[in-house]
Design a protein around this motif. Structure first.
Motif, short mmCIF file in Angstrom:
data_model
loop_
_atom_site.label_atom_id
_atom_site.label_comp_id
_atom_site.label_asym_id
_atom_site.label_seq_id
_atom_site.Cartn_x
_atom_site.Cartn_y
_atom_site.Cartn_z
N PHE A 266 1.06 -1.13 0.06
CA PHE A 266 -0.04 -0.12 0.06
C PHE A 266 0.62 1.20 -0.02
O PHE A 266 0.26 2.31 0.52
CB PHE A 266 -0.79 -0.08 1.29
CG PHE A 266 -2.11 -0.96 1.01
CD1 PHE A 266 -3.09 -0.81 0.37
CD2 PHE A 266 -1.81 -2.35 1.76
CE1 PHE A 266 -4.11 -1.95 0.41
CE2 PHE A 266 -2.92 -3.13 1.74
CZ PHE A 266 -3.97 -3.03 1.14
N ILE A 269 -0.68 4.38 -1.48
CA ILE A 269 -1.83 5.14 -0.75
C ILE A 269 -1.09 6.01 0.34
O ILE A 269 -1.53 6.92 0.34
CB ILE A 269 -2.67 4.18 -0.04
CG1 ILE A 269 -3.67 3.53 -1.04
CG2 ILE A 269 -3.63 4.57 0.80
CD1 ILE A 269 -4.61 2.43 -0.45
N ILE A 273 -1.32 10.00 0.68
CA ILE A 273 -1.82 10.71 1.95
C ILE A 273 -0.78 11.98 2.19
O ILE A 273 -1.03 12.85 2.55
CB ILE A 273 -2.12 9.54 2.99
CG1 ILE A 273 -3.18 8.65 2.78
CG2 ILE A 273 -2.22 10.41 4.39
CD1 ILE A 273 -3.57 7.57 3.63
N ILE A 404 -11.96 7.15 -2.68
CA ILE A 404 -10.88 6.74 -1.71
C ILE A 404 -11.37 6.58 -0.41
O ILE A 404 -11.13 5.64 0.41
CB ILE A 404 -10.01 7.95 -1.50
CG1 ILE A 404 -8.98 7.98 -2.85
CG2 ILE A 404 -8.64 7.46 -0.34
CD1 ILE A 404 -7.80 9.06 -2.77
N ALA A 405 -12.25 7.39 0.21
CA ALA A 405 -12.80 7.29 1.62
C ALA A 405 -13.82 6.08 1.68
O ALA A 405 -13.83 5.25 2.64
CB ALA A 405 -13.89 8.53 1.95
N PHE A 408 -11.58 2.83 1.52
CA PHE A 408 -10.32 2.26 2.61
C PHE A 408 -10.74 1.18 3.43
O PHE A 408 -9.89 0.10 3.82
CB PHE A 408 -10.17 3.33 3.52
CG PHE A 408 -9.24 3.49 4.52
CD1 PHE A 408 -7.62 3.37 4.04
CD2 PHE A 408 -9.26 3.18 5.95
CE1 PHE A 408 -6.66 2.99 4.87
CE2 PHE A 408 -8.36 2.60 6.56
CZ PHE A 408 -7.19 2.84 6.26
N PRO A 409 -11.99 1.03 3.84
CA PRO A 409 -12.45 -0.47 4.73
C PRO A 409 -12.17 -1.58 3.73
O PRO A 409 -11.81 -2.63 4.33
CB PRO A 409 -13.79 -0.10 5.09
CG PRO A 409 -13.97 1.16 4.92
CD PRO A 409 -13.39 1.78 3.84
N MET A 411 -9.72 -1.96 1.25
CA MET A 411 -8.29 -2.46 1.50
C MET A 411 -7.91 -3.10 2.58
O MET A 411 -7.04 -3.95 2.38
CB MET A 411 -7.47 -1.04 1.26
CG MET A 411 -7.90 -0.15 -0.19
SD MET A 411 -7.76 -1.06 -1.59
CE MET A 411 -6.27 -1.59 -1.75
N LEU A 412 -8.58 -2.86 3.75
CA LEU A 412 -8.28 -3.65 4.95
C LEU A 412 -8.91 -4.93 4.65
O LEU A 412 -8.14 -6.10 5.29
CB LEU A 412 -8.87 -2.98 6.02
CG LEU A 412 -8.21 -1.32 6.41
CD1 LEU A 412 -9.06 -1.21 7.61
CD2 LEU A 412 -6.73 -1.45 6.67
#
Length: 461
Positions: A266, A269, A273, A404-405, A408-409, A411-412
């Protein structure tokens, strides 16, 4: 060969492929008419001329893979450093939801199909490779290779090559199937392009305009040099962060090593950021009256990002190893075929409900982006909306920021299966599938609620 030359030779050979592809696309009528990126043509030329087919070019696959890995970070950092006006528009948020919900349905199809194939035919195969489908189709070769190579470091044979292959097939879906889809939809009454209003016709398309003084002939430091230096500075901070976290969690044993490997996947990312944070701080200083001799330049940053992605696409396709892919051949065929079909039908269902006024360009734009890259999406849009009068360009470009917002979950969640695989806990695969289905239901429900509320408000007026 002296190893110090290997990286440089691979880079200049990729440059040669891009030049040859550009000449062929300009001279050959069939290629000129096809909606296909020049970088993709260059990549397939490299694959054919490479060591596994004709053997004319002796590429080093590892060197090309590293090139893809780092160019992705360079491109994302460059885009994140740009100054942009983000409007508070419902369409922007809805676009982000569409993008991420498509990733989710691709992930559900990929993981669900692999769980079925593993249960029936491939008992020794890692089912989590189905999650490379949304990475390769939805986010392109850079991230597919990045995550695949990190899984490879954890024991998945050919993970990086698998990511590149799925992304390469995604480009075929975006271009060849995209052209077929476009020709089918333009003949359907429900997808007839609505004529733009006079007010909309006056709107300028989102295209970077270059001012006469954008690139000065002489300065204390060339503007391009400064942009590259900024990107390098942000990437250095990214590396230091990854290195520090790696050292901090290494005492945790196998879990720490696994998490560190995933974190390095990542890197782009984290770099993005830092770039966004840098730009926000810079903007605040400028508003406070702090004058800078040099500042990030949108035009040059866009050119750097475009070049990075062109080289990344070419190198990613040229680096595909046909022989190494042999054990994944049939699973990849099933994944990409069913995944591509589901993507088409999902977008045909969700996009017209969200953007009823500009159905055709939005369906084609989202489809091209979510099977290839934003460039293939815009290429398909340009074919039906040459002056970019619809809201599609804004939806794709700025909607990706809101994605992106929402993403994000996801990607986890993507890394849960590999943690279960490394630690011998196959139940993690099913937990991941349930999480994907649940999050998909939440996002689709939110999107339908927002579109229905907006429709009721429009009717009330």
């Amino acid at each position: 060969m002296n190893q110090s030359w290997q990286f440089v030779l691979d880079l200049v050979l990729v440059s040669l492929l891009i030049v040859v592809a550009a000449v062929l696309k300009a001279r050959i009528p069939v290629l000129r008419k096809l909606i296909i990126p020049t970088a993709m043509i260059a990549g397939f030329l490299g694959l054919i001329a490479g060591p596994e087919v004709l053997g004319w070019i002796d590429f080093d696959p590892d060197s090309l893979g590293n090139l893809v890995y780092h160019l992705m970070a360079v491109g994302f950092i460059a885009l994140s450093l740009k100054e942009r006006e983000v409007k508070n528009s419902p369409g922007i948020v809805n676009s982000g939801i569409i993008i991420v919900s498509t990733y989710l349905i691709q992930g559900i199809v990929g993981l669900g199909l692999m769980l079925l194939l593993v249960a029936l035919f491939y008992s020794d195969m890692f089912p989590g490779i189905g999650l490379i489908l949304p990475l390769g189709f939805g986010q392109g070769p850079g991230q597919a290779y990045s995550i695949g190579s990190q899984w490879e470091a954890l024991g998945l044979r050919g993970g990086g090559n698998l990511g590149l292959t799925i992304a390469g097939i995604g480009f075929l879906w975006a271009t060849i199937i995209g052209i077929i889809l476009m020709n089918i939809l333009v003949r359907r009454p429900g997808y007839k392009q609505v004529e733009a209003s006079e007010e909309e016709k006056k709107k300028e398309p989102i295209v970077e305009q270059m001012e006469p003084d954008e690139i000065p002939l002489a300065d204390a430091i060339d503007k391009l040099t400064y942009q590259v230096a900024l990107i390098g500075f942000i990437y250095l901070i990214t590396y230091v962060t990854l290195y520090a976290v790696d050292k901090a969690i290494s005492p945790l044993g196998s879990f720490g090593e696994t998490f560190a490997q995933l974190l390095f996947g990542f890197h782009f990312i984290i770099g993005s950021i830092y770039a966004i944070a840098f730009r926000l701080i810079l903007n605040r200083l400028q508003r406070a009256g702090f004058q800078l001799e040099h500042a990030p330049n949108n035009f040059l940053l866009q050119r750097i990002a475009g070049s990075a992605f062109d080289y990344m696409i070419t190198a990613s396709i040229a680096a595909i190893s046909i022989y190494a892919l042999a054990e994944y051949a049939w699973p990849v065929v099933w994944l990409t075929t069913i995944g591509g079909i589901v993507t088409i039908f999902y977008l045909l269902w969700v996009v017209p409900r969200t953007f009823p006024g500009d159905r055709l360009p939005n369906v084609l734009g989202f489809y091209g982006m979510l099977t290839g890259t934003i460039s293939t999406g815009l290429a398909l849009v340009k074919a039906v909306d040459p002056k970019f009068r619809s809201n599609t360009t804004e939806n794709l470009v700025v909607g990706s920021a809101s994605a992106i917002a929402f993403g994000f979950p996801l990607m986890l969640v993507l890394n849960i299966p590999v943690l279960g695989w490394v630690n011998g806990q196959p139940i993690m695969y099913w937990y991941t599938l349930l999480l994907l289905v649940g999050y998909f239901a939440v996002l689709v429900g939110l999107l339908l609620y927002r579109t229905r509320r907006r429709s009721r408000r429009a009717q009330a007026r």
